[in-house]
Design an enzyme around this catalytic site. Structure first.
Site, PDB file in Angstrom:
ATOM      1  N   PRO A  11      -3.017 -11.148   4.722  1.00  0.00           N
ATOM      2  CA  PRO A  11      -3.987 -10.425   5.527  1.00  0.00           C
ATOM      3  C   PRO A  11      -4.329  -9.040   4.986  1.00  0.00           C
ATOM      4  O   PRO A  11      -3.471  -8.325   4.488  1.00  0.00           O
ATOM      5  CB  PRO A  11      -3.301 -10.301   6.897  1.00  0.00           C
ATOM      6  CG  PRO A  11      -1.854 -10.490   6.619  1.00  0.00           C
ATOM      7  CD  PRO A  11      -1.785 -11.435   5.457  1.00  0.00           C
ATOM      8  N   ASN A  12      -5.609  -8.725   5.139  1.00  0.00           N
ATOM      9  CA  ASN A  12      -6.186  -7.415   4.803  1.00  0.00           C
ATOM     10  C   ASN A  12      -6.291  -7.144   3.305  1.00  0.00           C
ATOM     11  O   ASN A  12      -6.847  -6.120   2.902  1.00  0.00           O
ATOM     12  CB  ASN A  12      -5.422  -6.267   5.502  1.00  0.00           C
ATOM     13  CG  ASN A  12      -5.486  -6.395   7.008  1.00  0.00           C
ATOM     14  OD1 ASN A  12      -6.576  -6.531   7.556  1.00  0.00           O
ATOM     15  ND2 ASN A  12      -4.349  -6.410   7.686  1.00  0.00           N
ATOM     16  N   ARG A  19      -9.647  -0.090   1.582  1.00  0.00           N
ATOM     17  CA  ARG A  19      -8.517   0.120   2.475  1.00  0.00           C
ATOM     18  C   ARG A  19      -7.495   1.081   1.857  1.00  0.00           C
ATOM     19  O   ARG A  19      -6.941   0.781   0.795  1.00  0.00           O
ATOM     20  CB  ARG A  19      -7.868  -1.261   2.645  1.00  0.00           C
ATOM     21  CG  ARG A  19      -6.611  -1.279   3.417  1.00  0.00           C
ATOM     22  CD  ARG A  19      -5.921  -2.634   3.265  1.00  0.00           C
ATOM     23  NE  ARG A  19      -4.734  -2.652   4.072  1.00  0.00           N
ATOM     24  CZ  ARG A  19      -3.692  -3.429   3.844  1.00  0.00           C
ATOM     25  NH1 ARG A  19      -3.699  -4.281   2.829  1.00  0.00           N
ATOM     26  NH2 ARG A  19      -2.651  -3.372   4.622  1.00  0.00           N
ATOM     27  N   TYR A  24      -3.296   1.817  -2.063  1.00  0.00           N
ATOM     28  CA  TYR A  24      -3.551   0.524  -2.718  1.00  0.00           C
ATOM     29  C   TYR A  24      -4.489   0.599  -3.929  1.00  0.00           C
ATOM     30  O   TYR A  24      -4.697  -0.402  -4.593  1.00  0.00           O
ATOM     31  CB  TYR A  24      -4.114  -0.472  -1.696  1.00  0.00           C
ATOM     32  CG  TYR A  24      -3.156  -0.764  -0.557  1.00  0.00           C
ATOM     33  CD1 TYR A  24      -1.921  -1.361  -0.804  1.00  0.00           C
ATOM     34  CD2 TYR A  24      -3.462  -0.430   0.755  1.00  0.00           C
ATOM     35  CE1 TYR A  24      -1.028  -1.610   0.227  1.00  0.00           C
ATOM     36  CE2 TYR A  24      -2.577  -0.683   1.793  1.00  0.00           C
ATOM     37  CZ  TYR A  24      -1.368  -1.270   1.524  1.00  0.00           C
ATOM     38  OH  TYR A  24      -0.478  -1.521   2.542  1.00  0.00           O
ATOM     39  N   ASN A  75       1.724 -12.373  -2.290  1.00  0.00           N
ATOM     40  CA  ASN A  75       1.639 -11.092  -1.593  1.00  0.00           C
ATOM     41  C   ASN A  75       1.260 -11.430  -0.157  1.00  0.00           C
ATOM     42  O   ASN A  75       0.083 -11.647   0.154  1.00  0.00           O
ATOM     43  CB  ASN A  75       0.608 -10.152  -2.226  1.00  0.00           C
ATOM     44  CG  ASN A  75       0.612  -8.784  -1.544  1.00  0.00           C
ATOM     45  OD1 ASN A  75       1.221  -8.612  -0.482  1.00  0.00           O
ATOM     46  ND2 ASN A  75      -0.057  -7.814  -2.144  1.00  0.00           N
ATOM     47  N   ALA A  78       1.191  -7.935   5.525  1.00  0.00           N
ATOM     48  CA  ALA A  78       2.031  -7.579   6.672  1.00  0.00           C
ATOM     49  C   ALA A  78       2.896  -8.739   7.161  1.00  0.00           C
ATOM     50  O   ALA A  78       3.936  -8.516   7.789  1.00  0.00           O
ATOM     51  CB  ALA A  78       1.154  -7.059   7.805  1.00  0.00           C
ATOM     52  N   ASP A  88      10.231 -20.070   6.238  1.00  0.00           N
ATOM     53  CA  ASP A  88      10.605 -21.488   6.344  1.00  0.00           C
ATOM     54  C   ASP A  88       9.806 -22.359   5.372  1.00  0.00           C
ATOM     55  O   ASP A  88      10.347 -23.316   4.802  1.00  0.00           O
ATOM     56  CB  ASP A  88      10.392 -21.996   7.773  1.00  0.00           C
ATOM     57  CG  ASP A  88      11.480 -21.514   8.730  1.00  0.00           C
ATOM     58  OD1 ASP A  88      12.491 -20.949   8.261  1.00  0.00           O
ATOM     59  OD2 ASP A  88      11.315 -21.712   9.954  1.00  0.00           O
ATOM     60  N   GLU A  99       7.796 -12.746  -4.985  1.00  0.00           N
ATOM     61  CA  GLU A  99       7.215 -11.879  -3.946  1.00  0.00           C
ATOM     62  C   GLU A  99       6.588 -10.668  -4.633  1.00  0.00           C
ATOM     63  O   GLU A  99       7.193 -10.074  -5.528  1.00  0.00           O
ATOM     64  CB  GLU A  99       8.311 -11.428  -2.979  1.00  0.00           C
ATOM     65  CG  GLU A  99       7.814 -10.466  -1.915  1.00  0.00           C
ATOM     66  CD  GLU A  99       8.936  -9.958  -1.002  1.00  0.00           C
ATOM     67  OE1 GLU A  99      10.096 -10.434  -1.121  1.00  0.00           O
ATOM     68  OE2 GLU A  99       8.640  -9.065  -0.183  1.00  0.00           O
ATOM     69  N   HIS A 101       4.117  -6.994  -4.128  1.00  0.00           N
ATOM     70  CA  HIS A 101       3.428  -5.988  -3.315  1.00  0.00           C
ATOM     71  C   HIS A 101       2.833  -4.939  -4.232  1.00  0.00           C
ATOM     72  O   HIS A 101       3.472  -4.542  -5.213  1.00  0.00           O
ATOM     73  CB  HIS A 101       4.389  -5.301  -2.343  1.00  0.00           C
ATOM     74  CG  HIS A 101       5.038  -6.265  -1.409  1.00  0.00           C
ATOM     75  ND1 HIS A 101       4.387  -6.824  -0.343  1.00  0.00           N
ATOM     76  CD2 HIS A 101       6.277  -6.824  -1.431  1.00  0.00           C
ATOM     77  CE1 HIS A 101       5.197  -7.670   0.265  1.00  0.00           C
ATOM     78  NE2 HIS A 101       6.356  -7.688  -0.379  1.00  0.00           N
ATOM     79  N   SER A 103       2.224  -1.816  -3.258  1.00  0.00           N
ATOM     80  CA  SER A 103       2.962  -0.584  -2.963  1.00  0.00           C
ATOM     81  C   SER A 103       4.465  -0.864  -2.972  1.00  0.00           C
ATOM     82  O   SER A 103       4.890  -2.025  -2.866  1.00  0.00           O
ATOM     83  CB  SER A 103       2.538  -0.055  -1.586  1.00  0.00           C
ATOM     84  OG  SER A 103       2.881  -0.976  -0.564  1.00  0.00           O
ATOM     85  N   ARG A 108       8.017   3.349   2.063  1.00  0.00           N
ATOM     86  CA  ARG A 108       7.047   3.537   3.148  1.00  0.00           C
ATOM     87  C   ARG A 108       7.763   3.448   4.514  1.00  0.00           C
ATOM     88  O   ARG A 108       8.969   3.647   4.591  1.00  0.00           O
ATOM     89  CB  ARG A 108       5.930   2.503   2.980  1.00  0.00           C
ATOM     90  CG  ARG A 108       5.186   2.664   1.638  1.00  0.00           C
ATOM     91  CD  ARG A 108       4.062   1.674   1.486  1.00  0.00           C
ATOM     92  NE  ARG A 108       3.038   1.871   2.513  1.00  0.00           N
ATOM     93  CZ  ARG A 108       2.085   0.981   2.778  1.00  0.00           C
ATOM     94  NH1 ARG A 108       2.028  -0.158   2.080  1.00  0.00           N
ATOM     95  NH2 ARG A 108       1.199   1.212   3.723  1.00  0.00           N
TER      96      ARG A 108
HETATM   97  C1  DQA Z   1       1.502  -4.940   0.917  1.00  0.00           C
HETATM   98  C2  DQA Z   1       2.547  -4.127   1.687  1.00  0.00           C
HETATM   99  C3  DQA Z   1       2.587  -4.545   3.137  1.00  0.00           C
HETATM  100  O1  DQA Z   1       3.527  -3.762   3.846  1.00  0.00           O
HETATM  101  C4  DQA Z   1       1.228  -4.337   3.791  1.00  0.00           C
HETATM  102  O2  DQA Z   1       1.243  -4.802   5.118  1.00  0.00           O
HETATM  103  C5  DQA Z   1       0.127  -4.957   3.021  1.00  0.00           C
HETATM  104  C6  DQA Z   1       0.133  -4.845   1.559  1.00  0.00           C
HETATM  105  C7  DQA Z   1       1.357  -4.439  -0.535  1.00  0.00           C
HETATM  106  O3  DQA Z   1       0.811  -5.179  -1.348  1.00  0.00           O
HETATM  107  O4  DQA Z   1       1.765  -3.321  -0.855  1.00  0.00           O
HETATM  108  O5  DQA Z   1      -0.831  -5.491   3.580  1.00  0.00           O
HETATM  109  O6  DQA Z   1       1.914  -6.290   0.866  1.00  0.00           O
END
Ligand code: DQA
Length: 150
Positions: A11-12, A19, A24, A75, A78, A88, A99, A101, A103, A108
């Site tokens: 998401p996002n 954003r 980011y 990624n 949230a 799961d 995994e 990210h 950031s 944070r």
């Molecule tokens: C994120 C870090 C998450 O905490 C955040 O909710 C994101 C982006 C990152 O790529 O740094 O949406 O996954």
């Protein structure tokens, strides 16, 4: 795409570039996708790059990737910090998951320190912005090579 490395974004992440650019960066998700495609073709691997804001869709894609992909770079945005369903789905499968990210979530807010993905991931890459996607592709190729599945 069969035998690809799936790069799944949560998401996002469709809002990258607009954003919180201080966290980011200014690049869009399309820019990252283009960089991933260019890097993957240099390494001779194919990637399947996706984004969804919906948790269930991410679960479906993880299940799909377990049948069709060599590995998953995830990624989860949230949902990383909340989703037992994603945990799961990964646990139920057998393809390796990295995994990712942009950031460094540990630098944070405290609610970002907990990850439901880390315990079921092969490894974690964070804090390198969009370059992290390329680092993750490289790491996945090395991992697959070492297990002879590339
Ligand atoms: C994120 C870090 C998450 O905490 C955040 O909710 C994101 C982006 C990152 O790529 O740094 O949406 O996954």
């Amino acid at each position: 795409m069969a035998n690809a490395i799936y790069i799944i974004n949560g998401p996002n992440l469709n809002l990258l570039g607009q954003r919180e650019p201080g966290i980011y960066g200014n690049g869009s998700l399309d820019d990252i996708k283009a960089d991933c495609n260019a890097f993957a073709s240099k390494l001779n691997v194919s990637i399947e790059f996706r984004q969804s804001n919906h948790e269930g869709m991410l679960v479906d894609w993880i299940q799909e990737a377990d049948k069709k992909a060599r590995g998953i770079i995830l990624n989860a945005g949230a949902y990383t910090h909340t989703s037992v369903a994603l945990h799961d789905a990964i646990r139920a499968g057998s393809v390796p998951v990295i995994e990712l990210h942009l950031s460094n979530t540990h630098a944070r807010e405290e609610f970002r320190h907990k990850s439901y993905i880390s315990p079921v991931a092969h490894g974690v890459i964070m804090g390198f912005g969009g370059d992290g996607y390329l680092l993750a592709i490289r790491a996945m190729c090395t991992l697959l090579d070492s297990t002879n599945s590339l």
